[in-house]
Scaffold this motif. Structure first.
Motif, mmCIF file in Angstrom:
data_model
loop_
_atom_site.group_PDB
_atom_site.id
_atom_site.type_symbol
_atom_site.label_atom_id
_atom_site.label_comp_id
_atom_site.label_asym_id
_atom_site.label_seq_id
_atom_site.Cartn_x
_atom_site.Cartn_y
_atom_site.Cartn_z
ATOM 1 N N HIS A 50 43.800 76.331 43.263
ATOM 2 C CA HIS A 50 44.387 75.325 42.381
ATOM 3 C C HIS A 50 45.239 75.974 41.286
ATOM 4 N N ASN A 51 44.782 77.076 40.723
ATOM 5 C CA ASN A 51 45.513 77.743 39.641
ATOM 6 C C ASN A 51 46.301 78.939 40.166
ATOM 7 N N MET B 225 49.390 79.568 40.651
ATOM 8 C CA MET B 225 50.605 79.983 39.941
ATOM 9 C C MET B 225 50.301 80.986 38.840
ATOM 10 N N GLN C 136 57.934 83.383 39.658
ATOM 11 C CA GLN C 136 57.921 82.116 38.918
ATOM 12 C C GLN C 136 59.322 81.760 38.423
ATOM 13 N N ARG D 58 61.294 80.557 41.336
ATOM 14 C CA ARG D 58 60.857 79.199 41.682
ATOM 15 C C ARG D 58 61.559 78.165 40.804
ATOM 16 N N THR E 45 64.108 75.373 42.161
ATOM 17 C CA THR E 45 63.727 73.980 41.875
ATOM 18 C C THR E 45 64.882 73.226 41.216
ATOM 19 N N ASP F 231 62.131 67.436 46.724
ATOM 20 C CA ASP F 231 60.890 67.525 47.500
ATOM 21 C C ASP F 231 60.975 68.508 48.665
ATOM 22 N N PHE G 22 56.800 77.319 48.944
ATOM 23 C CA PHE G 22 56.566 76.226 48.010
ATOM 24 C C PHE G 22 56.877 74.903 48.696
ATOM 25 N N GLY H 9 57.387 71.601 45.249
ATOM 26 C CA GLY H 9 57.460 72.386 44.022
ATOM 27 C C GLY H 9 56.236 73.225 43.713
ATOM 28 N N ARG H 10 55.213 73.157 44.590
ATOM 29 C CA ARG H 10 53.970 73.886 44.329
ATOM 30 C C ARG H 10 53.757 74.955 45.392
ATOM 31 N N LEU H 11 53.129 76.034 45.002
ATOM 32 C CA LEU H 11 52.822 77.105 45.939
ATOM 33 C C LEU H 11 51.860 76.593 46.990
ATOM 34 N N SER H 12 52.243 76.719 48.268
ATOM 35 C CA SER H 12 51.360 76.243 49.332
ATOM 36 C C SER H 12 50.872 77.361 50.244
#
Length: 195
Positions: free
Chosen positions: A8-9, A11, A19, A22, A26, A36, A52, A55-58
């Motif tokens: 979850h954390n 990033m 970062q 990213r 973005t 998206d 990503f 927008g989130r690291l996957s």
């Protein structure tokens, strides 16, 4: 093979340069009304690829960039920096370890080396994502064109060397992981290669 689990954390553990990249990508996607869309950051310094989504690291994957360092010049065998996109994809539904020549399956399967040893060649295996540079004079155009240099994200038989710079300019991945990434990103996906 599933992507590496992302906490979850996550990033908080991503290097500052990744970062910053990213945020840059973005903004580009938001300006083109594709906020998206998935995108990729490849850190040469970390020898790591970051995927990503929304927008989130996957996912993150170890990679190998060029044994000759970074550089965009034709004939240098170096990994080019800068913003790219996946222009074409090859290998959908081919078996793991399929060897490609000129982006065509040969019908031969590579012997995957899991120990840190060099193979006999520079085989491209399993999947290919062919990159096109998007920065004129940097990775697009005469003398520096990533697409004309045949810069790919691809599988390799030399899986034991992944995580160290060993390629001839491309971004190498483990075979199961390059298949997973291939299935997660469409043609047009932005790929920012950073030092």
């Amino acid at each position: 093979m599933a992507a590496n689990p992302v906490e979850h954390n996550a990033m908080d553990k991503v290097p500052a340069a990744v970062q910053a990249a990213r945020l840059h990508v973005t903004k580009i996607l938001a300006a083109s009304q594709a906020a998206d869309a998935p995108f990729i950051i490849v850190s040469v310094h970390e020898q790591r690829l970051y995927l990503f989504e929304l927008g989130r690291l996957s996912a993150t994957y170890p990679v190998s960039s060029s044994a000759y360092g970074i550089g965009n010049t034709n004939g240098s065998n170096r990994t080019p920096l800068g913003l790219h996109k996946i222009a074409e994809k090859f290998g959908d539904h081919e078996p793991i370890g399929m060897i490609f020549k000129a982006r065509r399956p040969t019908g031969d399967l590579a012997k995957i080396l899991t120990q840190p040893v060099k193979g006999e060649g520079d085989d491209v295996t399993s999947r290919i994502m062919w990159l096109q540079g998007l920065e004129p004079g940097v990775n697009e155009g005469p003398g520096v064109d990533s697409h004309k240099r045949y810069i790919y994200i691809h599988g390799t038989p030399e899986e034991g060397l992944i995580g160290t710079p060993e390629s001839h300019g491309c971004i190498r991945m483990k075979n199961k992981q390059v298949i997973a990434l291939f299935n997660q990103v469409p043609v047009g996906t932005l790929v920012d290669i950073i030092d």
